[in-house]
Scaffold this motif. Structure first.
Motif, mmCIF file in Angstrom:
data_model
loop_
_atom_site.group_PDB
_atom_site.id
_atom_site.type_symbol
_atom_site.label_atom_id
_atom_site.label_comp_id
_atom_site.label_asym_id
_atom_site.label_seq_id
_atom_site.Cartn_x
_atom_site.Cartn_y
_atom_site.Cartn_z
ATOM 1 N N VAL A 1 -5.481 3.893 -12.165
ATOM 2 C CA VAL A 1 -4.981 2.518 -12.292
ATOM 3 C C VAL A 1 -4.189 2.121 -11.049
ATOM 4 O O VAL A 1 -4.359 1.016 -10.517
ATOM 5 C CB VAL A 1 -4.128 2.357 -13.569
ATOM 6 N N LEU A 2 -3.324 3.009 -10.571
ATOM 7 C CA LEU A 2 -2.530 2.693 -9.379
ATOM 8 C C LEU A 2 -3.420 2.518 -8.151
ATOM 9 O O LEU A 2 -3.218 1.583 -7.356
ATOM 10 C CB LEU A 2 -1.489 3.787 -9.136
ATOM 11 N N ALA A 3 -4.415 3.386 -7.988
ATOM 12 C CA ALA A 3 -5.322 3.250 -6.843
ATOM 13 C C ALA A 3 -6.091 1.928 -6.919
ATOM 14 O O ALA A 3 -6.260 1.237 -5.903
ATOM 15 C CB ALA A 3 -6.287 4.433 -6.806
ATOM 16 N N LEU B 1 -6.821 -9.121 -2.191
ATOM 17 C CA LEU B 1 -6.303 -10.474 -2.416
ATOM 18 C C LEU B 1 -5.392 -10.918 -1.274
ATOM 19 O O LEU B 1 -5.448 -12.074 -0.841
ATOM 20 C CB LEU B 1 -5.555 -10.548 -3.742
ATOM 21 N N ALA B 2 -4.550 -10.009 -0.777
ATOM 22 C CA ALA B 2 -3.655 -10.365 0.331
ATOM 23 C C ALA B 2 -4.460 -10.672 1.592
ATOM 24 O O ALA B 2 -4.143 -11.618 2.324
ATOM 25 C CB ALA B 2 -2.673 -9.235 0.599
ATOM 26 N N GLU C 1 -5.872 -1.335 -4.222
ATOM 27 C CA GLU C 1 -7.084 -1.896 -3.614
ATOM 28 C C GLU C 1 -7.223 -3.387 -3.901
ATOM 29 O O GLU C 1 -7.461 -4.182 -2.993
ATOM 30 C CB GLU C 1 -8.309 -1.145 -4.133
ATOM 31 N N VAL C 2 -7.056 -3.786 -5.158
ATOM 32 C CA VAL C 2 -7.198 -5.199 -5.532
ATOM 33 C C VAL C 2 -6.135 -6.050 -4.838
ATOM 34 O O VAL C 2 -6.448 -7.123 -4.302
ATOM 35 C CB VAL C 2 -7.118 -5.363 -7.067
ATOM 36 N N GLY D 1 0.822 -1.200 0.000
ATOM 37 C CA GLY D 1 0.000 0.000 0.000
ATOM 38 C C GLY D 1 0.857 1.250 0.000
ATOM 39 O O GLY D 1 1.980 1.251 0.499
ATOM 40 N N TYR D 2 0.341 2.297 -0.557
ATOM 41 C CA TYR D 2 1.045 3.572 -0.601
ATOM 42 C C TYR D 2 0.045 4.684 -0.885
ATOM 43 O O TYR D 2 -1.051 4.445 -1.387
ATOM 44 C CB TYR D 2 2.163 3.566 -1.649
ATOM 45 N N SER D 3 0.446 5.878 -0.507
ATOM 46 C CA SER D 3 -0.396 7.028 -0.818
ATOM 47 C C SER D 3 0.044 7.593 -2.166
ATOM 48 O O SER D 3 1.208 7.502 -2.545
ATOM 49 C CB SER D 3 -0.280 8.099 0.269
#
Length: 174
Positions: free
Chosen positions: A146-148, A157-158, A152-153, A103-105
């Motif tokens: 796309v990055l956001a 999944l994790a 999220e996906v 995750g990242y902002s």
């Protein structure tokens, strides 16, 4: 969506470079040098010779056209289903990556010139590593979305894969 616990292949979503508007002045220099060589070739004043003109033109083209183009072409950003990869360098390669799972902002910045061309700068920060700066990229809003979505996906999944999986599902009643 892959089945729980199944390995997912890493797929490339996009590969892009910085916006090509940076090469505008290179193109202007190339046109000016070609025009100047065409005009002065064979018409030089007495102490100068044609080979001097051609050598100077070659040096100007090398320094102001070829090297900036190679620098632009040697810096790429790749977005895959698992990570963002930044690669740079003409002769030696330098690579950085940032995983979607952690995750990242995402911070978006667009100047006036960038807004005219639909470009912008994205800064990706996970709070631990040095922030990754995707400077002057085209279609910045699309890349941001796309990055956001990928963050999220990958986190969904994790989380799903980290849950205890008891085994095969019970049979359906018939």
């Amino acid at each position: 969506m892959p089945a729980p616990g199944a390995p997912t292949p890493e797929l490339r979503i996009a590969r892009f470079r910085r916006h090509a508007r940076r090469l505008f002045w290179c193109a202007i220099v190339l046109i000016a040098v070609a025009g100047a060589v065409g005009y002065f070739l064979g018409n030089l004043p007495d102490p100068f010779e044609d080979w001097m003109l051609l050598a100077a033109a070659g040096l100007v083209v090398l320094l102001l056209v070829v090297l900036p183009f190679l620098s632009w072409a040697g810096h790429t950003f790749t977005v895959t289903t698992r990570r963002v990869i930044e690669r740079s360098g003409i002769f030696g390669r330098h690579s950085r990556e940032l995983s979607h799972v952690r995750g990242y902002s995402i911070q978006e910045r667009r100047g006036i010139g960038q807004r005219l061309w639909g470009a912008g700068t994205l800064t990706l920060s996970n709070g631990v590593d040095v922030p990754m700066r995707l400077a002057d990229i085209p279609s910045v809003q699309l890349v941001h979305e796309v990055l956001a979505d990928q963050v999220e996906v990958n986190q969904i999944l994790a989380h799903r894969d980290s849950q205890a999986y008891p085994g095969p599902p019970p049979p359906l009643p018939s």
